[in-house]
Scaffold this motif. Structure first.
Motif, short mmCIF file in Angstrom:
data_model
loop_
_atom_site.label_atom_id
_atom_site.label_comp_id
_atom_site.label_asym_id
_atom_site.label_seq_id
_atom_site.Cartn_x
_atom_site.Cartn_y
_atom_site.Cartn_z
N PRO A 170 0.81 -1.21 0.00
CA PRO A 170 0.00 0.00 0.00
C PRO A 170 0.86 1.27 0.00
O PRO A 170 1.82 1.37 0.75
CB PRO A 170 -0.80 -0.10 1.30
N LYS A 171 0.48 2.21 -0.85
CA LYS A 171 1.21 3.46 -0.96
C LYS A 171 1.19 4.22 0.36
O LYS A 171 2.18 4.84 0.74
CB LYS A 171 0.58 4.30 -2.07
N ASP A 172 0.06 4.14 1.06
CA ASP A 172 -0.04 4.85 2.34
C ASP A 172 0.98 4.36 3.36
O ASP A 172 1.40 5.11 4.24
CB ASP A 172 -1.46 4.70 2.92
N LEU A 173 1.37 3.08 3.23
CA LEU A 173 2.36 2.54 4.16
C LEU A 173 3.70 3.24 3.95
O LEU A 173 4.38 3.62 4.90
CB LEU A 173 2.50 1.03 3.90
N LEU A 174 4.06 3.42 2.69
CA LEU A 174 5.31 4.12 2.37
C LEU A 174 5.19 5.59 2.77
O LEU A 174 6.12 6.17 3.35
CB LEU A 174 5.62 4.02 0.87
N ASP A 175 4.03 6.18 2.45
CA ASP A 175 3.84 7.59 2.77
C ASP A 175 3.90 7.84 4.28
O ASP A 175 4.42 8.87 4.72
CB ASP A 175 2.51 8.10 2.20
N SER A 176 3.38 6.91 5.09
CA SER A 176 3.48 7.17 6.53
C SER A 176 4.92 7.15 6.97
O SER A 176 5.29 7.92 7.86
CB SER A 176 2.70 6.18 7.39
N ALA A 177 5.72 6.28 6.37
CA ALA A 177 7.14 6.25 6.73
C ALA A 177 7.82 7.57 6.36
O ALA A 177 8.60 8.11 7.14
CB ALA A 177 7.84 5.08 6.05
N TYR A 178 7.46 8.10 5.18
CA TYR A 178 8.02 9.41 4.79
C TYR A 178 7.65 10.48 5.81
O TYR A 178 8.48 11.29 6.21
CB TYR A 178 7.47 9.83 3.42
N THR A 179 6.37 10.48 6.22
CA THR A 179 5.94 11.54 7.15
C THR A 179 6.50 11.32 8.56
O THR A 179 6.37 12.18 9.41
CB THR A 179 4.41 11.66 7.22
N LEU A 180 7.09 10.14 8.79
CA LEU A 180 7.75 9.92 10.08
C LEU A 180 9.23 10.27 9.98
O LEU A 180 9.99 10.04 10.91
CB LEU A 180 7.57 8.47 10.54
N GLY A 181 9.62 10.78 8.82
CA GLY A 181 10.99 11.27 8.68
C GLY A 181 11.93 10.32 7.96
O GLY A 181 13.13 10.57 7.91
N ALA A 182 11.40 9.22 7.41
CA ALA A 182 12.28 8.26 6.74
C ALA A 182 12.73 8.80 5.39
O ALA A 182 11.94 9.40 4.67
CB ALA A 182 11.57 6.93 6.56
N PHE B 73 -3.38 8.57 8.37
CA PHE B 73 -4.17 8.29 7.17
C PHE B 73 -5.48 7.62 7.53
O PHE B 73 -5.65 7.07 8.62
CB PHE B 73 -3.38 7.37 6.24
N GLN B 74 -6.39 7.62 6.56
CA GLN B 74 -7.66 6.93 6.78
C GLN B 74 -7.45 5.42 6.77
O GLN B 74 -8.03 4.69 7.56
CB GLN B 74 -8.68 7.31 5.69
N SER B 75 -6.60 4.95 5.85
CA SER B 75 -6.33 3.51 5.79
C SER B 75 -5.41 3.14 6.95
O SER B 75 -4.74 3.99 7.52
CB SER B 75 -5.68 3.16 4.46
N TYR B 76 -5.41 1.85 7.29
CA TYR B 76 -4.57 1.41 8.40
C TYR B 76 -3.13 1.31 7.92
O TYR B 76 -2.83 0.55 7.01
CB TYR B 76 -5.07 0.07 8.92
N THR B 77 -2.25 2.10 8.51
CA THR B 77 -0.89 2.16 8.01
C THR B 77 0.15 1.72 9.03
O THR B 77 1.32 2.06 8.92
CB THR B 77 -0.53 3.60 7.57
N LEU B 78 -0.28 0.97 10.05
CA LEU B 78 0.74 0.45 10.97
C LEU B 78 1.61 -0.54 10.21
O LEU B 78 1.13 -1.24 9.32
CB LEU B 78 0.07 -0.26 12.15
N PHE B 79 2.89 -0.60 10.59
CA PHE B 79 3.78 -1.56 9.95
C PHE B 79 3.50 -2.93 10.56
O PHE B 79 3.74 -3.12 11.75
CB PHE B 79 5.24 -1.13 10.14
N PRO B 80 3.00 -3.87 9.75
CA PRO B 80 2.52 -5.14 10.32
C PRO B 80 3.61 -5.96 11.00
O PRO B 80 3.30 -6.80 11.84
CB PRO B 80 1.98 -5.91 9.11
N TRP B 81 4.90 -5.73 10.63
CA TRP B 81 5.98 -6.55 11.19
C TRP B 81 6.51 -5.98 12.50
O TRP B 81 7.38 -6.54 13.12
CB TRP B 81 7.13 -6.69 10.19
N VAL B 134 -2.95 3.76 17.71
CA VAL B 134 -1.50 3.58 17.62
C VAL B 134 -0.91 4.51 16.56
O VAL B 134 0.15 5.11 16.76
CB VAL B 134 -1.12 2.10 17.34
N ALA B 135 -1.63 4.64 15.43
CA ALA B 135 -1.14 5.52 14.36
C ALA B 135 -1.02 6.96 14.87
O ALA B 135 -0.07 7.67 14.54
CB ALA B 135 -2.06 5.44 13.15
#
Lengths: 276, 253
Positions: A170-182, B73-81, B134-135
């Motif tokens: 998911p793109k949002d997964l990458l984007d959250s990492a960016y917004t956390l400073g990655a 984000f609206q979608s769940y974006t926690l890192f599953p690992w 958590v997010a």
């Protein structure tokens, strides 16, 4: 409620035939056992009664068991099985080591997609057997040729499967990492790659299964041992019992590798959403 | 801000629009669907580059994503690992914070969102509401200047939503941050914010700004007060006007 229940049958097939509905575990096990046993019963029925003529077309379960135990005791089964396992695991492992990184690159970066996709999509439609003459020419008749067949059979499929897994992170997964400073590099190493692991594991399991289906092709030419060549040679002597032993062994080995992969997935990726 | 679609048709998603958000202010952006609310947030986050115009944070021009602008984000974006603890520590680890400090800080935030017993659980073991908590903790622990929230409770059921809104207000009062909150839930926007921005249909512009003059700390009872109901009426009719425009423009529905 109770009065209407008096005429209810103990078991209604209709209850187990609702789409997408779970059924009791006991029913599941009974149905699975019934299917396996009927297949064995059909085999026994057809072979012991002698309906199938000539009789060497279909050996009896007893004959197959006897042959299997003889081959187990004299070591021929182990020698052949080991030769095949070696070829398959080596070819598949080399394919994995190369296809997983390339697939991740291809699925994640449009740049690499443009770079690899035309070649990969072309080659993957070429039948592996058609490349054997070239392989013999290039690398000879040794075990390397057999490993190469397995490699070609799995590499191009695996690269596309892994690319698909990477593309669906998911793109949002990458984007959250960016917004956390990655940084971009960190997003790739700390987020993108871990996120592909469950899908990659699944595809490794699937492709090693496919590798077994290339076994006969791999051992077609100048093999001296292996389950594939054992089956091919048994045909010449009308030894259907040995063919059956070979087939059952391949089936069991495939079953074991599937199980091993599921266990590794469970242990290595306990967080995977695919594990309950 | 202008964007080009794949077919080359230019879509002006967000037109001339300027927003000034003060320090430690909680603002919401509401508007008809498709008006570019989310795009606006992504531009502020630095995830989307605007064709014209810029985003400034304390006068500095924003060039790309960074830890100073956190986002939920609206979608769940926690890192599953990663476990809950690992997720909250993610940004701190990247900053290079020492392990003991990082652990303690993450524990504080996990405590604040009421998930101490779940610190070592993986996201797959959490409910949707827990994952969003958590997010939020993950974003707040990173101590951003601005927290951007893109319909963070949009996927949750109505009851969980209300609980989450109360939790967010509480968190914000304990650790004041500038928050820009995008939603299409008018009650949510009014309950949470100091100011509510109403956007027009595409191309999105600011149509109206409302000050939500309700005392803090707010509790759920505030949503039935005359001031709240009045504000809600204004926002509703304003958005309705825009939604109708959007529908007649696209000719669908």
């Amino acid at each position: 409620m109770a009065e209407s229940n008096t005429l209810r049958p103990i078991y209604r097939l209709g209850d187990d035939l609702r789409p997408h509905e779970p059924i009791p575990r006991s029913h599941y096990l009974i149905i699975a056992a019934a299917s396996t046993l009927s297949l064995l019963a059909l085999w026994a029925g057809l072979s012991y009664t002698g309906i199938v003529q000539p009789t060497y077309f279909l050996p009896t379960p007893g004959q197959v068991l006897a042959t299997a135990s003889r081959m187990l005791l004299d070591g021929t089964l182990a020698v052949n099985a080991w030769a095949s396992i070696f070829v398959i695991v080596t070819g598949w492992a080399v394919a994995t080591v190369m296809a997983v990184p390339l697939g991740i690159l291809m699925g994640s970066f449009k740049f690499f997609e443009a770079l690899f996709e035309p070649v990969v999509n072309f080659v993957r439609y070429l039948p592996v057997s058609a490349m054997i003459p070239l392989l013999i020419l290039y690398i000879g008749l040794g075990v390397e040729e057999k490993v190469a067949v397995i490699f070609i059979g799995t590499f191009f499929q695996l690269i596309l499967l892994v690319a698909d897994v990477a593309a669906h992170v998911p793109k949002d997964l990458l984007d959250s990492a960016y917004t956390l400073g990655a940084s971009r590099r960190r997003v790739v190493t700390r987020v993108l790659i871990p996120a592909t692991l469950p899908g990659v594991m699944d595809n490794l399991r699937i492709t090693i299964g496919w590798a077994w289906t290339y076994l006969i092709v791999a051992e077609l030419v100048a093999a001296d041992k292996g389950l594939g060549i054992m089956i091919l040679e048994s045909q010449r002597g009308l030894r259907t019992d040995r063919i059956f032993v070979g087939l059952v062994t391949i089936g069991l080995l495939g079953f074991c590798s599937d199980y091993i992969f599921k266990m590794v997935h469970r242990v290595a990726l306990p967080w995977s959403p695919r594990i309950r | 801000m202008r964007f080009r679609t794949r077919r080359g048709i230019e879509v002006v998603a967000v037109a001339d629009l300027s927003l000034d958000v003060a320090d430690r202010e909680f603002i919401s952006i509401v508007g008809p669907s498709g008006c570019g609310k989310s795009t606006l947030l992504r531009v502020v986050a630095g995830l989307v580059r605007p064709t014209t115009g810029d985003v400034r944070l304390d006068g500095r021009r924003v060039e790309g994503p960074g830890a100073d602008r956190g986002m939920v984000f609206q979608s769940y974006t926690l890192f599953p690992w990663l476990t809950v603890q690992g997720n909250v520590e993610f940004g701190l680890r990247i900053k290079g914070m020492a392990a003991t400090e990082r652990t303690r800080l993450a524990q504080d935030y996990i405590e604040m969102i009421g998930l101490r017993d779940f610190a070592n659980h993986y996201p797959k073991e959490l409910s949707g509401g827990m994952m969003q908590r958590v997010a939020i903790a993950r974003a707040l622990a990173n101590d951003p200047e601005v927290l951007l929230m893109d319909e963070p409770f949009g996927a949750l059921d109505a009851q969980t939503r209300i609980i989450m809104q109360e939790l967010l207000v509480n968190l914000w009062q304990r650790t004041p941050k500038t928050i820009v909150f995008v939603t299409h839930d008018i009650d949510e926007a009014l309950f949470l914010s100091d100011r509510v921005y109403i956007m027009t249909a595409r191309p999105g512009q600011i149509k109206q700004v409302l000050n939500v003059a309700l005392p803090r700390p707010r509790s759920l009872e505030v949503t039935t007060s005359p001031v709240f109901v009045d504000l809600k009426r204004t926002v509703l009719s304003s958005i309705r006007e825009e939604s109708l425009k959007a529908i007649s423009l696209t000719g669908t529905e």
